[in-house]
Design an enzyme around this catalytic site. Structure first.
Site, PDB file in Angstrom:
ATOM      1  N   GLU A 202      -1.404  -2.760  13.999  1.00 36.01           N
ATOM      2  CA  GLU A 202      -2.046  -2.845  12.685  1.00 36.01           C
ATOM      3  C   GLU A 202      -3.387  -3.574  12.791  1.00 36.01           C
ATOM      4  OE1 GLU A 202       0.295  -4.618   9.550  1.00 36.01           O
ATOM      5  OE2 GLU A 202      -1.380  -4.563   8.126  1.00 36.01           O
ATOM      6  N   ARG A 203      -3.410  -4.654  13.562  1.00 36.10           N
ATOM      7  CA  ARG A 203      -4.659  -5.427  13.686  1.00 36.10           C
ATOM      8  C   ARG A 203      -5.711  -4.664  14.481  1.00 36.10           C
ATOM      9  NH1 ARG A 203      -1.041 -10.964  14.085  1.00 36.10           N
ATOM     10  NH2 ARG A 203      -0.604 -10.938  11.847  1.00 36.10           N
TER      11      ARG A 203
ATOM     12  N   GLN B 165     -28.118  -6.349   0.344  1.00 34.43           N
ATOM     13  CA  GLN B 165     -29.371  -7.100   0.131  1.00 34.43           C
ATOM     14  C   GLN B 165     -30.579  -6.221   0.446  1.00 34.43           C
ATOM     15  OE1 GLN B 165     -29.339 -10.042  -1.200  1.00 34.43           O
ATOM     16  NE2 GLN B 165     -31.504 -10.548  -1.071  1.00 34.43           N
TER      17      GLN B 165
ATOM     18  N   GLY C 197     -31.624  -4.022  -2.221  1.00 34.88           N
ATOM     19  CA  GLY C 197     -32.141  -4.643  -3.449  1.00 34.88           C
ATOM     20  C   GLY C 197     -31.234  -4.335  -4.634  1.00 34.88           C
ATOM     21  N   GLY C 198     -31.848  -4.134  -5.810  1.00 42.79           N
ATOM     22  CA  GLY C 198     -31.076  -3.876  -7.030  1.00 42.79           C
ATOM     23  C   GLY C 198     -30.233  -2.616  -6.943  1.00 42.79           C
TER      24      GLY C 198
ATOM     25  N   THR D 129      -4.190 -13.211   7.688  1.00 39.45           N
ATOM     26  CA  THR D 129      -5.492 -13.741   7.253  1.00 39.45           C
ATOM     27  C   THR D 129      -6.300 -14.307   8.430  1.00 39.45           C
ATOM     28  OG1 THR D 129      -4.617 -15.961   6.886  1.00 39.45           O
ATOM     29  CG2 THR D 129      -4.484 -14.433   5.013  1.00 39.45           C
TER      30      THR D 129
ATOM     31  N   THR E  11       0.853  -1.196   0.000  1.00 40.00           N
ATOM     32  CA  THR E  11       0.000   0.000   0.000  1.00 40.00           C
ATOM     33  C   THR E  11       0.891   1.250   0.000  1.00 40.00           C
ATOM     34  OG1 THR E  11      -1.637  -1.273   1.223  1.00 40.00           O
ATOM     35  CG2 THR E  11      -1.938   1.125   1.200  1.00 40.00           C
TER      36      THR E  11
HETATM   37  C1  LIG Z   1      -4.897  -4.632  -0.997  1.00 38.21           C
HETATM   38  C2  LIG Z   1      -3.787  -5.210  -0.205  1.00 38.21           C
HETATM   39  C3  LIG Z   1      -2.927  -4.350   0.503  1.00 38.21           C
HETATM   40  C4  LIG Z   1      -1.833  -4.879   1.206  1.00 38.21           C
HETATM   41  N1  LIG Z   1      -0.949  -4.005   1.812  1.00 38.21           N
HETATM   42  C5  LIG Z   1       0.231  -4.515   2.295  1.00 38.21           C
HETATM   43  C6  LIG Z   1       1.275  -3.634   2.730  1.00 38.21           C
HETATM   44  O1  LIG Z   1       1.129  -2.403   2.731  1.00 38.21           O
HETATM   45  N2  LIG Z   1       2.450  -4.186   3.159  1.00 38.21           N
HETATM   46  C7  LIG Z   1       2.657  -5.537   3.179  1.00 38.21           C
HETATM   47  O2  LIG Z   1       3.752  -5.972   3.552  1.00 38.21           O
HETATM   48  N3  LIG Z   1       1.671  -6.407   2.789  1.00 38.21           N
HETATM   49  C8  LIG Z   1       0.479  -5.923   2.340  1.00 38.21           C
HETATM   50  N4  LIG Z   1      -0.517  -6.788   1.924  1.00 38.21           N
HETATM   51  C9  LIG Z   1      -0.262  -8.225   1.965  1.00 38.21           C
HETATM   52  C10 LIG Z   1      -1.107  -9.007   2.964  1.00 38.21           C
HETATM   53  O3  LIG Z   1      -0.671  -8.764   4.271  1.00 38.21           O
HETATM   54  C11 LIG Z   1      -0.989 -10.483   2.554  1.00 38.21           C
HETATM   55  O4  LIG Z   1      -1.741 -10.632   1.348  1.00 38.21           O
HETATM   56  C12 LIG Z   1      -1.501 -11.430   3.607  1.00 38.21           C
HETATM   57  O5  LIG Z   1      -0.643 -11.438   4.721  1.00 38.21           O
HETATM   58  C13 LIG Z   1      -1.620 -12.888   3.069  1.00 38.21           C
HETATM   59  O6  LIG Z   1      -0.450 -13.297   2.436  1.00 38.21           O
HETATM   60  P1  LIG Z   1      -0.541 -13.930   0.973  1.00 38.21           P
HETATM   61  O7  LIG Z   1      -1.359 -13.037   0.132  1.00 38.21           O
HETATM   62  O8  LIG Z   1       0.841 -14.229   0.507  1.00 38.21           O
HETATM   63  O9  LIG Z   1      -1.341 -15.273   1.150  1.00 38.21           O
HETATM   64  P2  LIG Z   1      -0.726 -16.711   1.523  1.00 38.21           P
HETATM   65  O10 LIG Z   1       0.137 -16.584   2.717  1.00 38.21           O
HETATM   66  O11 LIG Z   1      -0.154 -17.321   0.317  1.00 38.21           O
HETATM   67  O12 LIG Z   1      -2.044 -17.501   1.917  1.00 38.21           O
HETATM   68  C14 LIG Z   1      -2.931 -18.076   0.973  1.00 38.21           C
HETATM   69  C15 LIG Z   1      -4.033 -18.811   1.721  1.00 38.21           C
HETATM   70  O13 LIG Z   1      -3.451 -19.858   2.526  1.00 38.21           O
HETATM   71  C16 LIG Z   1      -3.824 -19.676   3.878  1.00 38.21           C
HETATM   72  N5  LIG Z   1      -2.729 -20.068   4.759  1.00 38.21           N
HETATM   73  C17 LIG Z   1      -1.426 -19.704   4.699  1.00 38.21           C
HETATM   74  N6  LIG Z   1      -0.740 -20.230   5.724  1.00 38.21           N
HETATM   75  C18 LIG Z   1      -1.621 -20.964   6.451  1.00 38.21           C
HETATM   76  C19 LIG Z   1      -1.534 -21.743   7.652  1.00 38.21           C
HETATM   77  N7  LIG Z   1      -0.381 -21.860   8.325  1.00 38.21           N
HETATM   78  N8  LIG Z   1      -2.653 -22.343   8.095  1.00 38.21           N
HETATM   79  C20 LIG Z   1      -3.832 -22.206   7.445  1.00 38.21           C
HETATM   80  N9  LIG Z   1      -3.990 -21.475   6.313  1.00 38.21           N
HETATM   81  C21 LIG Z   1      -2.894 -20.854   5.834  1.00 38.21           C
HETATM   82  C22 LIG Z   1      -4.111 -18.188   4.022  1.00 38.21           C
HETATM   83  O14 LIG Z   1      -4.940 -17.938   5.145  1.00 38.21           O
HETATM   84  C23 LIG Z   1      -4.781 -17.887   2.691  1.00 38.21           C
HETATM   85  O15 LIG Z   1      -6.120 -18.241   2.749  1.00 38.21           O
HETATM   86  C24 LIG Z   1      -1.642  -6.287   1.262  1.00 38.21           C
HETATM   87  C25 LIG Z   1      -2.533  -7.136   0.601  1.00 38.21           C
HETATM   88  C26 LIG Z   1      -3.576  -6.624  -0.140  1.00 38.21           C
HETATM   89  C27 LIG Z   1      -4.466  -7.577  -0.882  1.00 38.21           C
END
Ligand SMILES: Cc1cc2nc3c(=O)[nH]c(=O)nc-3n(C[C@H](O)[C@H](O)[C@H](O)COP(=O)(O)OP(=O)(O)OC[C@H]3O[C@@H](n4cnc5c(N)ncnc54)[C@H](O)[C@@H]3O)c2cc1C
Length: 404
Positions: A267-268, A361, A364-365, A390, A185
């Site tokens: 952050e969270r 929902q 509606g439309g 995630t 971002t």
């Molecule tokens: C719009 C946007 C803005 C963002 N901004 C930033 C930013 O400013 N800086 C930055 O550093 N990052 C940023 N991110 C990245 C974001 O933090 C990551 O997308 C996120 O941490 C997930 O990593 P990944 O996309 O590589 O998914 P992956 O790690 O590849 O995961 C894919 C899937 O597998 C699941 N998974 C992975 N490991 C496990 C596990 N151990 N157990 C169960 N399930 C698992 C995940 O939950 C997910 O469903 C951004 C992402 C988006 C989409």
């Protein structure tokens, strides 16, 4: 027939009426002024910025002119928190107010750009940086003159932070950075990129360090198209033999993983607060709509099914709000509430998606049309269960704290 954002109540009737700790009367007054400012100065531009998939760099300066980028930071770095790092509570609470009210701007992308700058990129400089680093990078960030980004995620490693491949090799006077980052971002426009890189050849989380990288020779970036957050700049960044001077190492070498994890707590919490703010706004706008929209000769709010949807949503929003405020309270008291913050992030992000879907929902439309902005809210909300860790990772953290 559209409910004007300015006529929407900050708190829909039937929902929280009292001042809830950790907020105080003074902070609630501050909330009113932040909300008023956001509605007057950002909301009117949201449609244009979403359509052009960009908001001007000047917006950072405009937000800074209100002091909103420096609420946690000390005056010597351009901020307004007298307690600073010695007593961060007041600063965090003022920031929390701002985070909750910013979604009223009507563009998740604008809120994300501002949060990524002040919340997740400047905060580690403030927490772990030297006085000189703060003067050089935090201060111009607080004034909005230099825009910052945080770059951890890579094409091959997101959830698995320890798996990053970007390398910082020790050379005379500094480090040579090589690798790539993704989904960053503010990644195209950032002047300052707080970057995680490997500083030891061994794998695992012990060999990660944090660097303050200035945009310059060897740094490339390109924008990415996405489902929501249209106004925000999300980029892929490349580092090709980028020289980073020694004095730009943030904190201690090989301690980056600890700093990343510490940064995640705020952050969270930020994401939880933003979601609470967004769900209250979407709920209020939908309540207005349900009162005004007629079907079968009466307002749709008179149908028991619709009434029950609102009752369910109000209950869930109240649960999200109190859960988030409690995690915030424990955080500002310095209690390191890992479970509470993780639960708040997990619960609020999915709930916001569900609330937006239910509100769409009820529209509606018209909900499917751009005019009512519920479709944007739903698209913007979908990032929540992915970004900042995630849902699945939140559950893994909670599983560990539960000993399973
Ligand atoms: C719009 C946007 C803005 C963002 N901004 C930033 C930013 O400013 N800086 C930055 O550093 N990052 C940023 N991110 C990245 C974001 O933090 C990551 O997308 C996120 O941490 C997930 O990593 P990944 O996309 O590589 O998914 P992956 O790690 O590849 O995961 C894919 C899937 O597998 C699941 N998974 C992975 N490991 C496990 C596990 N151990 N157990 C169960 N399930 C698992 C995940 O939950 C997910 O469903 C951004 C992402 C988006 C989409």
């Amino acid at each position: 027939m559209e409910a004007s954002a300015k006529t929407r109540p900050a708190k829909p009737s039937g929902m929280a009426k009292d001042i809830t700790p950790p907020f105080t009367e003074e902070l609630e007054e501050f909330r009113k002024s932040v909300r008023g400012w956001v509605l007057a100065n950002l909301t009117p531009h949201a449609d244009e910025w979403e359509a052009s998939k960009h908001f001007p760099d000047e917006v950072f300066k405009t937000v800074a002119s209100q002091g909103y980028l420096g609420l946690k930071f000390e005056e010597e770095y351009g901020g307004s928190n007298e307690g600073g790092l010695e007593n961060p509570a007041q600063g965090y609470l003022a920031d929390a107010v701002q985070l909750e009210e910013l979604p009223a701007c009507g563009s998740g992308g604008v809120a994300a750009g501002i949060w990524a700058h002040a919340g997740i990129a400047l905060t580690p400089i403030w927490k772990f940086g030297s006085h000189e680093q703060k003067l050089k990078y935090l201060k111009p960030g607080v004034s909005g003159d230099k825009i910052a980004a945080l770059a951890i995620t890579e094409p091959g490693a997101g959830s698995d932070v320890a798996g990053i491949q970007t390398k910082a090799e020790k050379v005379d006077g500094g480090y040579l950075l090589n690798g790539s980052k993704v989904f960053i971002t503010n990644g195209v426009r950032a002047h300052t990129i707080v970057t995680a890189a490997k500083t030891t050849p061994e794998g695992g989380h012990h060999g990660i360090s944090f660097f303050i990288v200035e945009r310059g020779e060897g740094v490339t970036s390109s924008p990415l198209e996405k489902l929501g957050w249209h106004a925000s700049d999300t980029a892929e960044i490349g580092y090709n033999d980028v020289f980073v001077p020694e004095e730009n190492l943030l904190g201690e070498e090989n301690h980056g993983f600890y700093m990343i994890m510490a940064n995640f707590q705020w952050e969270r919490l930020m994401m939880a607060l933003g979601a609470v703010g967004a769900m209250k706004d979407v709920f209020a706008a939908t309540l207005d709509y349900a009162h005004e929209r007629n079907a079968f000769g009466r307002p749709i709010s008179n149908f028991q099914v619709i009434r029950h949807k609102f009752a369910d949503m109000a209950t869930q929003i109240e649960a999200a709000r109190t859960m988030t405020y409690n995690a915030l309270r424990l955080f500002v008291e310095g209690k390191e509430p890992l479970s509470e913050v993780t639960m708040a992030k997990l619960f609020t992000q999915r709930l916001l998606v569900n609330i937006c879907d239910e509100c769409l929902q009820i529209h509606g439309g018209w909900g499917y049309m751009k005019e009512y902005k519920i479709e944007r809210a739903l698209r913007d909300a979908r990032l929540g269960p992915i970004g900042g860790g995630t849902d699945e990772i939140m559950k893994e953290i909670l599983g560990k704290t539960l000993g399973v």
